[in-house]
Design an enzyme around this catalytic site. Structure first.
Site: not given
Ligand code: 13P
Ligand code: G3H
Ligand code: ZN
Length: 349
Positions: A50, A83, A105, A189, A224, A226, A266, A268
């Protein structure tokens, strides 16, 4: 193998009928965890950073760490992806740094918070596509807006506020020529996505299926995604954490998505939870410890376990060997001569 185009990776995934996890990284240990999981499961991978990650790690560190991964694991195809790029300039700087794929985005304005208009989104995404494709770089766009805020990025609010309209998705894909399309189907997210196991009233798999019916050859992306498993929440809380009860996206819903055109998923938050839980456990049980290796090693192993599990669940496991290396220059030629199409196939309503 040199870094590969994400377009190549997603085209292969479509042929094989599987999805590819895109895992966020900020540091060396997360990259190591993903690569060990990829080796263990023989999976192609998307490593994504990101804007916040690029700032945290510094661009050059991040780029060279991922290059090191490609040298150390020559049998694993790796796409390096920006990202949530918030502007043309962010995507351009990622491409100039060596990323093989970017997400523009444009669903949000450049502040990363305010939802943009459809026309603004089309305009900025088209500009990134023109710049990127000339250089053989893949572009992911987003139509509709996800819920939540991560590191200052996101519109906030519920995932239901800006669900993707299938007609707009078709028009967006046609007018921008994106390689992959992120859609909003109710996810957010971060850890707090749903207050109970999601059903069709909050996780709109029907919208995803409707979009796939209209755009049968377009690679769809689920953000999003996870799953926020209870066992990972419990470890964090057992060792002093204070997470509120929450639900993520069930893996079986992601698998339904994969059967309906989802090629990039995705993830994270699940990895963040795994790392934090492992670190908390060591420091809770052995407060005398202060060598970072004592907690970073279990943290890395915990993330590897989650990533390997997702790779298996998404179906990418066992597919690392399917790839013939195609250079980014060849990909650029493909976009130019039309052998890599950017016109989506659109099915009638
Ligand atoms: P999560 O927060 O669900 O892991 O999503 C990550 C994401 O979409 C990063 O772009
Ligand atoms: O887009 C969401 C990802 O989980 C990245 O998160 O912007 O905190 O690095 P971040
Ligand atoms: Zn995302």
């Amino acid at each position: 193998m040199p870094l590969v185009s994400m377009r190549q990776l997603l085209d292969e995934a479509a042929k094989g009928g599987y999805g590819v996890g895109a895992f966020n990284v900020n540091d060396m240990e997360q990259i190591q965890a993903i690569m060990e999981a990829a080796k263990e499961t023989q999976s192609p991978v998307i490593i994504q950073a990101s804007r916040g990650a690029r700032q945290f790690a510094q661009d050059r560190y991040l780029f060279h760490l991922i290059l090191a991964a490609s040298e150390l694991y020559p049998e694993i195809p790796i796409a390096m992806h920006q990202d949530h790029g918030n502007s043309f300039e962010t995507c351009k700087s990622a491409i100039e740094l060596g990323f093989t794929s970017v997400m523009m985005d444009g669903s949000l304005k450049a502040d990363g918070k305010t939802p943009s208009t459809f026309e603004e989104n089309v305009e900025v995404t088209r500009k990134v596509v023109d710049f990127a494709h000339e250089r053989g770089i893949t572009v992911e766009g987003e139509i509709g807006v996800l819920g939540g805020v991560e590191d200052g990025h996101g519109a906030g609010g519920s995932g239901l506020d800006h669900i993707t309209d299938p007609d707009q998705a078709v028009e967006f894909a046609e007018r921008t020529g994106v390689d992959a399309l992120a859609i909003a189907i109710g996810t957010s997210h971060g850890a707090y996505k749903f207050t109970k196991k999601p059903d069709g009233s909050v996780l709109k798999m029907d919208v995803l299926i409707a979009i796939h019916k209209r755009l049968p050859n377009t690679h769809l992306v689920m953000h999003g995604s996870s799953s926020v498993p209870k066992d990972l929440q419990d470890i964090v809380n057992q060792y002093g954490g204070k997470l509120k009860e929450t639900w993520g996206v069930p893996v079986e819903e992601i698998q339904l998505g994969i059967r309906n055109g989802v090629r990039k998923i995705n993830v994270d938050t699940d990895n963040r939870l795994a790392i934090t839980g492992a670190i908390r456990k060591v420091l809770w049980e052995s407060p005398e410890k202060f060598d970072p290796r004592d907690y970073m090693k279990p943290a890395r192993e915990a993330m590897q376990k989650v990533v390997a599990q997702r790779m298996t669940q998404f179906g990418q496991a066992g597919h690392a060997g399917d790839y013939k290396p195609v250079s980014i220059e060849q990909i650029a030629k493909g976009y130019k001569d039309g052998s890599l199409t950017t016109r989506p196939l659109v099915a009638a309503k």
